[in-house]
Design a protein around this motif. Structure first.
Motif, short mmCIF file in Angstrom:
data_model
loop_
_atom_site.label_atom_id
_atom_site.label_comp_id
_atom_site.label_asym_id
_atom_site.label_seq_id
_atom_site.Cartn_x
_atom_site.Cartn_y
_atom_site.Cartn_z
N VAL A 97 10.85 -5.35 2.76
CA VAL A 97 11.13 -3.95 2.44
C VAL A 97 9.96 -3.35 1.67
N ALA A 98 9.47 -4.12 0.70
CA ALA A 98 8.34 -3.62 -0.10
C ALA A 98 7.11 -3.39 0.77
N ASP A 99 6.89 -4.30 1.73
CA ASP A 99 5.75 -4.13 2.64
C ASP A 99 5.87 -2.83 3.43
N LEU A 100 7.09 -2.57 3.89
CA LEU A 100 7.31 -1.35 4.67
C LEU A 100 7.02 -0.10 3.83
N LEU A 101 7.52 -0.10 2.59
CA LEU A 101 7.29 1.06 1.73
C LEU A 101 5.80 1.23 1.49
N ARG A 102 5.09 0.11 1.38
CA ARG A 102 3.65 0.21 1.21
C ARG A 102 2.99 0.75 2.48
N ALA A 103 3.54 0.35 3.62
CA ALA A 103 2.96 0.80 4.90
C ALA A 103 3.06 2.32 5.06
N VAL A 104 4.06 2.94 4.44
CA VAL A 104 4.15 4.40 4.53
C VAL A 104 3.58 5.06 3.27
N ASN A 105 2.72 4.30 2.56
CA ASN A 105 2.00 4.82 1.41
C ASN A 105 2.89 5.31 0.29
N LEU A 106 4.01 4.63 0.05
CA LEU A 106 4.84 5.00 -1.10
C LEU A 106 4.45 4.08 -2.27
N PRO A 107 4.27 4.67 -3.45
CA PRO A 107 3.86 3.86 -4.59
C PRO A 107 5.04 3.08 -5.18
N ASP A 108 4.74 2.05 -5.94
CA ASP A 108 5.73 1.27 -6.68
C ASP A 108 6.95 0.86 -5.86
N PRO A 109 6.79 0.09 -4.81
CA PRO A 109 7.95 -0.29 -4.00
C PRO A 109 9.04 -0.96 -4.81
N GLU A 110 8.66 -1.72 -5.85
CA GLU A 110 9.65 -2.45 -6.63
C GLU A 110 10.63 -1.49 -7.31
N VAL A 111 10.11 -0.34 -7.74
CA VAL A 111 10.98 0.65 -8.39
C VAL A 111 11.75 1.42 -7.33
N LEU A 112 11.05 1.80 -6.26
CA LEU A 112 11.63 2.67 -5.25
C LEU A 112 12.87 2.08 -4.59
N VAL A 113 12.89 0.77 -4.37
CA VAL A 113 14.03 0.18 -3.66
C VAL A 113 15.33 0.43 -4.40
N ARG A 114 15.25 0.69 -5.69
CA ARG A 114 16.48 0.85 -6.46
C ARG A 114 16.91 2.30 -6.64
N VAL A 115 16.12 3.27 -6.20
CA VAL A 115 16.49 4.66 -6.43
C VAL A 115 17.33 5.21 -5.26
N TYR A 116 17.98 6.32 -5.54
CA TYR A 116 18.79 7.02 -4.52
C TYR A 116 17.98 8.16 -3.90
N PRO A 117 18.32 8.56 -2.66
CA PRO A 117 17.52 9.56 -1.97
C PRO A 117 17.30 10.85 -2.77
N HIS A 118 18.34 11.31 -3.51
CA HIS A 118 18.18 12.60 -4.18
C HIS A 118 17.12 12.57 -5.28
N MET A 119 16.69 11.37 -5.68
CA MET A 119 15.68 11.29 -6.72
C MET A 119 14.27 11.40 -6.16
N LEU A 120 14.16 11.46 -4.84
CA LEU A 120 12.83 11.53 -4.22
C LEU A 120 12.51 12.97 -3.79
N SER A 121 11.25 13.27 -3.62
CA SER A 121 10.86 14.57 -3.09
C SER A 121 11.02 14.55 -1.57
N GLY A 122 10.93 15.74 -0.97
CA GLY A 122 11.11 15.84 0.48
C GLY A 122 10.13 14.95 1.25
N GLY A 123 8.89 14.94 0.81
CA GLY A 123 7.87 14.16 1.50
C GLY A 123 8.14 12.66 1.35
N GLN A 124 8.58 12.26 0.16
CA GLN A 124 8.88 10.84 -0.06
C GLN A 124 10.06 10.40 0.80
N ARG A 125 11.07 11.29 0.89
CA ARG A 125 12.23 10.97 1.72
C ARG A 125 11.81 10.79 3.17
N GLN A 126 10.93 11.68 3.64
CA GLN A 126 10.53 11.57 5.04
C GLN A 126 9.75 10.27 5.25
#
Lengths: 534, 276
Positions: A130-159
């Motif tokens: 999962v972390a590799d995938l998040l890195r593949a779409v250039n999202l920072p801090d995959p370790e933190v991101l896996v635990r957040v909910y969609p509404h906490m992200l910006s539109g671009g991050q969600r996409q």
């Protein structure tokens, strides 16, 4: 061309009986090679999304496939059982939707949503993957991101998350249905680059659906143009964009807004609207958000100023502040020398005639329960005109905006989006306004309709000597219609200059980024070439 | 017409029932041209006896005549009290939703005050204080049933105020009164109409319950009174209580069906009416 990945032959999709035409898609054929990006371009209702949904097997029962074949790597997609399709989705083909918030489950953490893609295909999924995938779409801090909910992200991050899910199982086909339409222009540029990177890195075939020729220029290898369910033009991106054959393609390309190349109009000395030191803060939870932060603006008689910014920049708040729909915390707004902020509701009334507002959404801004005539007469009647006279005014203004005067007895829902926006313009001009505040008046419209409305506004401006404050998120639109452009970011105007100067020689880094993000610009094209020479 | 029936069967059945009840009320003085209180023969005649199609009660009064004449009271109280509570609810709800702020707070706390008291107890209390009469019953029912209307109207107004066509009216300089009257109210009305039809049913029930307890207007024959008068003799003459009870059930059922039907008909998201 490389190896054939997807072949669509003579595809026809039916429509329910009450629709305006017999088939949503009729006899469309095209193919897509591995590692190729094919753009499907068309206006709303052209059937472009139907093609995507039929490939994914997502059509509703009311839209039956009437004929044709869809083959993905030799598999006949139309003759698969639902269970077989489920296996193919995700593993062989992935899809990215327009609205990232609607595509994600709001109650599920990001990491779990991505892991679910693996689970439904019976593949063990590690945190690492999962972390590799998040890195593949250039999202920072995959370790933190896996635990957040969609509404906490910006539109671009969600996409980006949606894209990560679509490419999780390394499908050979990626379908993207207007993936950047709901996003800001700078975010759009990043997402387009990401899709391009993925396609290069993994040799994925991409079917990209869009209405925007700038985006096509940015990303497409080949293009098909759809109109009313029919494929009207098919060719390489260069051919279609530079040497279009079909009239409809030519018309669409001509409708793409481009900078006004006429000599700049002289600036009047007399100011019609002056704002200074405007401030407005909102409380979002316990956080203070500055929608307007010390805004100053000087609009001269007969001039059009474009207010350009991304969502959340405060441009709509500024527009609404000027017509007193939003009360600012402090600052001054002067209309021909009168301070509007100190006026009571009664004292404001004479200015209502002179300052009018044009809304963004033509389907929201007209009362569905009243006739067009009543809607346009509202203003004159409120200012003491008799009903009969107001009705005559309504007929006259309808003619002015290019509609038949007999429309007064009809209902808003009988009109198309562009016609409704014309009715909105007629309403705003019913009392001979001098200043028009236009809040994204063409953003909800198809590109050809958008061009017509812009032409109409331009014509009316010259004919009636209107001054305009034109709010838009689209630099191309602003460049076409505005004398001056003010760029807004986070409640501040970061740069204001004559349109041509701002485009050719932007000073502020944010302006430069905005201009660089205009789709189609970097590749040098219909839009780009015109903008570069300006 | 046939497709309309097929699409909204509930509404057609409900409307037919209510229409039949109204016809019965109008025809009552013609069918039974005498007072329903009049003793017409032997007591406890079962339904179908000569002269009494639906039997007679403990005093030899005609149940059929009582039922027909009682229709008036049910319809009158149901209709008038609902109109009155719609009037109160729409005005207060519109005020709260349009003005907002402290006015909104004040109106909503006032509505909550009424909602926290069991409405039937409050109605009994009010009727007992005012002395039972048709007027006091209508007042009591109207006073206890307006809060839901106010809440619905307020919620509609709050969401409508943010809509662009309402802001457009504001920008044109249209007065507060006209914005409320010609823009907000017509758009807020559909859910209120649905609520209204269900409130009529509730009012009919409340009136019957009050009459059953002996708090009805003694000058008017009513279904609730008939049910109550048969209560003590139910082993001897079951029809005295049961038949008016059936009338209440059918009327309330009709009103509920009508309300549900209106809901699907007036809500474009549930009906296919708006499709070309």
């Amino acid at each position: 061309m490389t190896c054939k990945l997807l072949a669509v032959e003579q595809l026809s999709i039916g429509l329910p009986a009450y629709a305006d035409r017999a088939q949503a898609v009729s006899k469309v054929s095209f193919s897509l090679g591995e590692g190729e990006i094919l753009c499907v371009v068309g206006e709303s209702g052209s059937g472009k999304s139907m093609i995507a949904n039929s490939i994914m097997g997502l059509l509703s029962k009311e839209l039956p496939v009437l004929g044709g074949r869809i083959e993905l790597q030799g598999i006949d997609l139309l003759n698969q059982t639902p269970a077989q399709l489920r296996i193919l989705r995700g593993s062989r083909m992935g899809m990215v939707f327009q609205e990232p918030m609607a595509a994600l489950n709001p109650l599920m953490r990001i990491g779990d949503q991505i892991a679910e893609v693996f689970q439904v295909h019976g593949i063990a999924c590690s945190q690492e993957r999962v972390a590799d995938l998040l890195r593949a779409v250039n999202l920072p801090d995959p370790e933190v991101l896996v635990r957040v909910y969609p509404h906490m992200l910006s539109g671009g991050q969600r996409q980006r998350v949606v894209i990560a899910m679509a490419i999780a199982l390394e499908p050979s086909l990626l379908i993207a249905d207007e993936p950047t339409t709901a996003l800001d222009v700078t975010t759009q540029a990043q997402i387009l680059k990401l899709i391009r990177d993925i396609q290069r890195r993994r040799n994925t075939g991409v079917l990209f659906i869009t209405h925007d020729f700038g985006v096509v220029r940015e990303i497409a290898d080949r293009v098909i143009v759809m109109k009313d369910g029919e494929l009207v033009e098919h060719g390489s991106a260069d051919d279609v964009l530079e040497r279009p054959l079909h009239d409809y393609t030519k018309k669409l390309l001509a409708a793409v807004p481009r900078p006004n190349m006429d000599a700049p109009r002289p600036r009047a000395d007399r100011a019609i609207l002056q704002a200074s030191g405007l401030r407005k803060t909102y409380w979002r939870g316990s956080k203070e958000v500055a929608a307007l932060n010390d805004i100053s603006l000087d609009l001269r008689k007969g001039e059009t100023i474009g207010l350009v910014g991304e969502s959340g920049s405060g441009k709509s708040t500024l527009a609404r502040t000027i017509v007193n729909l939003v009360t600012p915390d402090s600052g001054e707004i002067r209309f021909e020398g009168t301070d509007l902020r100190s006026l009571s509701r009664k004292q404001w009334k004479p200015f209502r005639k002179r300052i009018q507002f044009l809304f963004q959404d033509p389907f929201e801004s007209l009362d569905p329960r009243r006739t067009v005539g009543d809607i346009i007469s509202d203003g004159p009647i409120a200012h003491g005109t008799s009903a009969a006279e107001a009705r005559a005014i309504a007929r006259e203004k309808l003619q002015l905006v290019g509609l038949d005067p007999s429309a007064v007895v009809r209902w808003p829902h009988e009109f198309s989006g562009g016609q409704r926006q014309r009715i909105g313009i007629a309403r705003a001009l019913a009392m001979n306004a001098e200043l028009l505040i236009a809040d994204e008046p063409v953003s909800a419209l198809d590109v050809s309709v958008q061009a017509q409305i812009l032409d109409l506004l331009e014509g009316l401006r010259d004919k009636l000597g209107l001054s305009m404050l034109f709010i838009t998120h689209d630099m191309r639109v602003a460049a076409q219609i505005c004398d001056r452009i003010a760029v807004m970011k986070l409640g501040e105007i970061v740069e204001e200059a004559p349109a041509r100067e701002l485009l050719s020689n932007p000073q502020h880094p944010y302006t430069r980024m905005l201009i660089a993000s205009v789709p189609g610009l970097a590749a040098g094209s219909v839009v780009g070439s015109a903008m570069e020479t300006s | 017409m046939r497709s309309f029936i097929r699409r909204y069967p509930r509404m057609v059945i409900g409307a037919s029932i209510i229409l039949a009840v109204i016809c019965l009320a109008i025809a009552a003085p013609i069918l039974f041209p005498f007072s329903p209180w009049e003793m017409r023969g032997a007591p406890f005649e079962p339904p179908g006896s000569p002269g009494f199609i639906l039997g007679s009660d403990a005093l030899g009064r005609d149940i059929a005549a009582g039922l027909a004449h009682g229709t008036w009271v049910s319809l009158l109280i149901g209709g008038v009290s609902t109109l009155a509570s719609l009037g109160i609810g729409i005005s207060l709800g519109a005020l709260a939703g349009y003005v907002g702020g402290r006015v909104d707070d004040a109106v909503m706390r006032f509505a909550e005050f009424f909602q926290t008291i069991p409405s039937f107890l409050l109605a009994i209390l009010l009727v007992a204080i005012f002395r039972p009469s048709i007027f006091s019953i209508i007042t009591a029912i109207a006073l206890v049933s307006w809060p839901p209307v106010a809440r619905v109207v307020r919620a509609e107004f709050l969401s409508l105020r943010k809509r662009e066509f309402v802001q457009a009216a504001e920008v044109l300089g249209v007065s507060h009164f006209r914005i409320v009257w010609q823009t907000l109210l017509p758009n807020a009305l559909p859910p209120v109409i649905v609520l209204g039809s269900l409130m009529v049913a509730n009012a009919v029930l409340t009136e019957s319950a009050l009459s059953f307890l002996g708090l009805g207007d003694a000058n008017w024959m009513s279904w609730g009174f008939l049910v109550g008068s048969g209560r003590s003799v139910i082993r001897i003459g079951w029809w005295i209580s049961v038949l008016p009870g059936v009338a209440i059930v059918i009327t309330v059922l009709g009103l509920n069906l009508l309300g549900e039907g209106l809901q699907t008909w007036l809500n474009p998201r549930l009906s296919k009416r708006d499709l070309p």
